[in-house]
Enzyme design. Structure first.
Site, PDB file in Angstrom:
ATOM      1  N   ASP A  56     -13.352 -10.545  41.211  1.00 58.48           N
ATOM      2  CA  ASP A  56     -12.205 -10.236  42.107  1.00 58.48           C
ATOM      3  C   ASP A  56     -10.949 -10.903  41.707  1.00 58.48           C
ATOM      4  OD1 ASP A  56     -13.274 -12.794  42.918  1.00 58.48           O
ATOM      5  OD2 ASP A  56     -13.179 -12.390  44.925  1.00 58.48           O
ATOM      6  N   SER A  57     -11.127 -11.779  40.550  1.00 59.68           N
ATOM      7  CA  SER A  57     -10.009 -12.593  39.874  1.00 59.68           C
ATOM      8  C   SER A  57      -9.135 -11.448  39.504  1.00 59.68           C
ATOM      9  CB  SER A  57     -10.496 -13.420  38.866  1.00 59.68           C
ATOM     10  OG  SER A  57     -11.448 -12.540  37.904  1.00 59.68           O
ATOM     11  N   ASP A  95     -18.051  -7.975  41.885  1.00 59.71           N
ATOM     12  CA  ASP A  95     -17.902  -8.865  42.964  1.00 59.71           C
ATOM     13  C   ASP A  95     -17.407  -8.148  44.311  1.00 59.71           C
ATOM     14  OD1 ASP A  95     -18.019 -11.722  42.323  1.00 59.71           O
ATOM     15  OD2 ASP A  95     -15.687 -11.765  41.629  1.00 59.71           O
ATOM     16  N   LYS A 125     -21.997  -9.546  43.039  1.00 61.85           N
ATOM     17  CA  LYS A 125     -21.781 -10.859  43.276  1.00 61.85           C
ATOM     18  C   LYS A 125     -21.213 -11.446  44.501  1.00 61.85           C
ATOM     19  CE  LYS A 125     -19.015 -13.851  40.597  1.00 61.85           C
ATOM     20  NZ  LYS A 125     -18.029 -14.410  41.780  1.00 61.85           N
ATOM     21  N   GLU A 127     -19.930 -14.680  47.299  1.00 61.17           N
ATOM     22  CA  GLU A 127     -19.892 -16.241  47.216  1.00 61.17           C
ATOM     23  C   GLU A 127     -20.242 -16.481  48.841  1.00 61.17           C
ATOM     24  OE1 GLU A 127     -15.552 -16.887  47.148  1.00 61.17           O
ATOM     25  OE2 GLU A 127     -15.356 -15.833  45.362  1.00 61.17           O
ATOM     26  N   GLU A 194     -19.000 -22.872  40.179  1.00 61.97           N
ATOM     27  CA  GLU A 194     -17.830 -23.119  39.526  1.00 61.97           C
ATOM     28  C   GLU A 194     -17.342 -24.349  40.225  1.00 61.97           C
ATOM     29  OE1 GLU A 194     -15.132 -19.644  41.024  1.00 61.97           O
ATOM     30  OE2 GLU A 194     -13.269 -20.789  40.248  1.00 61.97           O
TER      31      GLU A 194
END
Ligand code: KIV
Length: 276
Positions: A56-57, A95, A125, A127, A194
């Site tokens: 999602d960057s 993501d 993925k 978070e 991270e």
């Protein structure tokens, strides 16, 4: 390309979650990069990258947002499907974007199913630790592999307030270790750590059996991930200590475009051989 790298590429024709697990057991490091589009995904796959993360960057590097929060599920699916069309060998992880899984486990499952159906990717993925375990279980029960993400989790930037190193204090470090173990027990096939202290990351990688991939988490983990645009030097503003730049594409592209403009203005381009 080194002989060792060529050997790895030839041995594995398709990287799967099972292959990554074997790599950890063998002590072979896992390489991972982000990609968001067909053209660059094709190059990094051909070069032998093990895992491609449609991160999602993309919200930052592709769309120019300050955070990862604005990117939508539809936009992630667009990027994911573009990458999938390019790739033959790498495992592709997409993501789950902010707002597509935090509501409840049904929403998390529906978002994951959309990603798997509409992109053709191999895993998702997400978070977080304990607070999202119920959603992870539900996604896994549908047969969708899940990669966890702990430490600095950019979707929570407004809770953290900064992009500084996480888990430097004991309480947060202890929570991170217990979250990592919980993600493993729940069935995640891998975890991204991270921007946390190298010693802590190394401890996590030793204490869980699943592969741990680091970004700004030192060398004691099972693999490394970087944002492609950062390591290619397309973005000059972002220079964290953990980033190694392999190219300075910003300068190269700037120079090439300057030359192109000049060639047009001076009537050098196109010449006789470049026309019909
Ligand atoms: O979105 C992303 O690029 C990521 C990596 C930084 C791991 O989550």
């Amino acid at each position: 390309m080194s002989a060792k790298k060529q050997q790895t590429k030839a041995e594995v024709t398709k990287v799967t979650t099972h292959v990554l697990q074997e790599m950890k057991f063998r002590g072979e490091k896992i390489s991972m990069l982000t990609a968001y589009d067909y053209s660059l995904a094709k190059i990094i796959d051909a070069a032998g990258i093990d895992v491609i993360l449609v991160g999602d960057s993309a919200s930052n590097v592709m769309a120019g947002h300050e955070t990862t929060l604005p990117i939508t599920l539809d936009q992630m699916i667009y990027h994911g499907a573009s990458v999938v069309r390019a790739v033959n060998r790498a495992l592709i992880v997409v993501d789950l974007p902010f707002g597509s899984y935090q509501g409840n486990s049904k929403e998390a499952l529906n978002s994951s199913i959309r990603i798997m159906k509409e992109t053709g990717a191999h895993a998702v993925k997400m978070e977080g630790g304990k607070e999202i375990v119920e959603s992870i279980s539900r996604i896994l029960s549908a047969g969708i592999p899940v990669m966890g993400h702990l430490g600095l989790t950019p979707q929570s930037i407004y809770k953290f307030g900064t992009y500084n190193v996480r888990a430097k204090e004991k309480e947060e470090a202890d929570k991170l270790i217990s979250d990592a173990k919980l993600l493993e027990q729940t069935g995640c096939f891998s975890i991204v750590l991270e921007k946390i202290p190298a010693k802590l990351a190394s401890k996590v990688a030793k204490e869980v059996k699943i592969p741990v991939i680091g970004i700004g988490a030192g060398s004691g983990v099972d693999g490394q991930v970087l944002v492609l645009h950062d390591m290619l030097g397309i973005n000059k503003q972002f220079s964290p200590r953990f980033l190694r730049r392999y190219l300075n594409l910003y300068d190269d592209i700037y120079k090439a475009v300057g030359e192109y403009i000049n060639d047009i203005k001076t009537r050098d381009f196109p010449n006789e051989r470049e026309q019909y």
